[in-house]
Design an enzyme around this catalytic site. Sequence first.
Site, PDB file in Angstrom:
ATOM      1  N   GLU A 134       1.894  -0.215  -4.783  1.00  0.00           N
ATOM      2  CA  GLU A 134       0.887   0.763  -5.186  1.00  0.00           C
ATOM      3  C   GLU A 134       1.558   2.124  -5.205  1.00  0.00           C
ATOM      4  O   GLU A 134       1.896   2.675  -4.154  1.00  0.00           O
ATOM      5  CB  GLU A 134      -0.299   0.801  -4.212  1.00  0.00           C
ATOM      6  CG  GLU A 134      -1.376   1.748  -4.704  1.00  0.00           C
ATOM      7  CD  GLU A 134      -2.194   2.415  -3.592  1.00  0.00           C
ATOM      8  OE1 GLU A 134      -3.276   2.922  -3.893  1.00  0.00           O
ATOM      9  OE2 GLU A 134      -1.752   2.436  -2.430  1.00  0.00           O
ATOM     10  N   ASP A 153       0.835  -1.193   0.000  1.00  0.00           N
ATOM     11  CA  ASP A 153       0.000   0.000   0.000  1.00  0.00           C
ATOM     12  C   ASP A 153       0.879   1.255   0.000  1.00  0.00           C
ATOM     13  O   ASP A 153       1.836   1.344   0.786  1.00  0.00           O
ATOM     14  CB  ASP A 153      -0.859  -0.056   1.283  1.00  0.00           C
ATOM     15  CG  ASP A 153      -1.958   0.964   1.312  1.00  0.00           C
ATOM     16  OD1 ASP A 153      -2.794   0.949   0.403  1.00  0.00           O
ATOM     17  OD2 ASP A 153      -1.992   1.770   2.259  1.00  0.00           O
TER      18      ASP A 153
HETATM   19  C1  GLC Z   1      -4.243   3.068  -0.485  1.00  0.00           C
HETATM   20  C2  GLC Z   1      -5.464   2.207  -0.439  1.00  0.00           C
HETATM   21  C3  GLC Z   1      -6.634   3.050  -0.020  1.00  0.00           C
HETATM   22  C4  GLC Z   1      -6.353   3.593   1.358  1.00  0.00           C
HETATM   23  C5  GLC Z   1      -5.027   4.343   1.386  1.00  0.00           C
HETATM   24  C6  GLC Z   1      -4.560   4.606   2.780  1.00  0.00           C
HETATM   25  O1  GLC Z   1      -4.312   4.041  -1.448  1.00  0.00           O
HETATM   26  O2  GLC Z   1      -5.655   1.612  -1.695  1.00  0.00           O
HETATM   27  O3  GLC Z   1      -7.834   2.333  -0.032  1.00  0.00           O
HETATM   28  O4  GLC Z   1      -7.377   4.465   1.753  1.00  0.00           O
HETATM   29  O5  GLC Z   1      -4.004   3.585   0.786  1.00  0.00           O
HETATM   30  O6  GLC Z   1      -4.154   3.414   3.400  1.00  0.00           O
END
Ligand code: GLC
Length: 559
Positions: free
Chosen positions: A279, A220
């Site tokens: 991500e 994440d």
């Molecule tokens: C990422 C996740 C999202 C979350 C954020 C904070 O972007 O995909 O859903 O709110 O991180 O953890």
Amino acid sequence: MEAGSRSVVSSPRFGDDWWQRGIIYQIYPRSFAATDGDGVGDLPGIIDHLDYLGPAGLGIDAIWLSPFYRSPGLDLGYDVSDHALVDPLFGTDEDFDRLVAEAHRRGIRVVLDLVMNHTSDAHRWFVSSRMDRSGPYADWYLWRDPAGFDVDGRPLPPNNWVSFFGGPGWQWEPARGQFYYHTFLAEQPEMDWRTPAVEEAQFDIVRGWLARGVDGFRLDVFNAFLKHPDLPSNPTRPGTSEWRRQIHLHDRDQADFPDLIGRFRSVLDAAAERMSVGEIFDGSVETSAELTTDHHLVFDWELLEADWTAPAIRAAIARRESAFGPDRWPTAVLSNHDRPRHASRFASSITGAATDPIARAAAVLLMTIRGTPFLYYGEELGMTDVEIPLEDSVDPPARWAGPDFVWWDRSPCRTPMPWSSAPGSGFTVGRPWLRFGPDVATRNVAAQAADPTSILATYRSLIALRAATPVLQVGALRLLEADDADVIAYVRETSHALVLVLFNVGRRPARQRLPAADSPLGWRCRFGTSMLTPSPRVIKPDVVVDLAPDEALVLEALR
Ligand code: GLC
């Protein structure tokens, strides 16, 4: 299962290159299947539907599970209070071990979502850290003294950083007389990855999950782990929100971050066949490509943000190809739990479009562009965003959105999976945590499984085609000039195979001459969105084909 006794993936379709050749299916556990009547999906619900996903069903190769760890749930599980335990909402630790074993038994690998940039403020590390400046976790979070005090004696934040979820990024903690930083909710304090013990603790968690049989991780917001050591203010610029008015120079993408990923990879590489995917947080496709390494993918958002027009899709593909080049492997992502579902998003980007034909053509795009496909649950049914009144929305930032903080509510893309037309749509016998769409009586797994013309049937055929066609898995991608402004044409090629993919994304019929130079012997149709069974007949090398609006064709060069 005993700790360390890793369950073995039985006869998987692919070996060590599964992260490149295979298809990864994202499950939002809250919305997949509920077995206990509370209206919230759970791990046993996922186990119940593994046959739907596995080789006898959809045919995906791995599942990525959005967070199911202990959490107060303020950011729906992305606020983790214990990274090693299953939240009772989703089941038990035994359920998790059973899920891994049952998935592996069917040749399905399991990818977990690791939230390591921040924790919940209810995590024991933070509970201790916020108490005083000298405890064992005192320096595990981004604590800083105030920059000074205003005329009323109120503390001033250490720098100008703000929260991506709107409002200030610094939260005052009277017990320490210091601020802590949070990119997301104030209840999601940021970890200080420059503290060596933090890295060690995170890697220990990774080792723990690996020992329980996990095959990979989605990281994440991973490029935000490291901040500039001195936490300087970000430079500013004109923009549409507080976040956009800053150039995020010091709060992410630090020069020493690739080394950290290298150290993370060595934890994974201690065992074979483990993948990871980062991500990218608010970053460009070039940054995604730079951070991609062997067995470590990085999402890019080019196609996730493109309109449904030929110039937009072509440009997105071209930018990806030039950023990743021949040596780095991209991902293919059209939807996820943070963005509008792609049938809705694409259809609303142009006028006069219906979502179902777009969903079919988009399936071809997802399964034939270069990169590991990530399929978000429900996309295989052509699910669309479901209108959720703001009072029912469960997305915190949506509640304080306004003119200076524009937020796309994420609840509409997180609604429950419709399995059948039974009460509760086969998802729950209780009240679902989010409502179903108005088309649930017909748009569900049972109805589409019985219909050879359904979007589910489209996905099944495409996934089978991809599995049987190595050039679609690993081939290079070359964009072709199209004869019509609404047509997208590309080939996937290796030294001994070539596949041509054509789309008409316009609102009127279009024509395209097949590129004879790429296949002097002619073509065989392998898939068409408007054909129940592809035509086995041989097509001449330079024939002109007619394409209806939103039609896509996959043709294989005869050799
Ligand atoms: C990422 C996740 C999202 C979350 C954020 C904070 O972007 O995909 O859903 O709110 O991180 O953890």
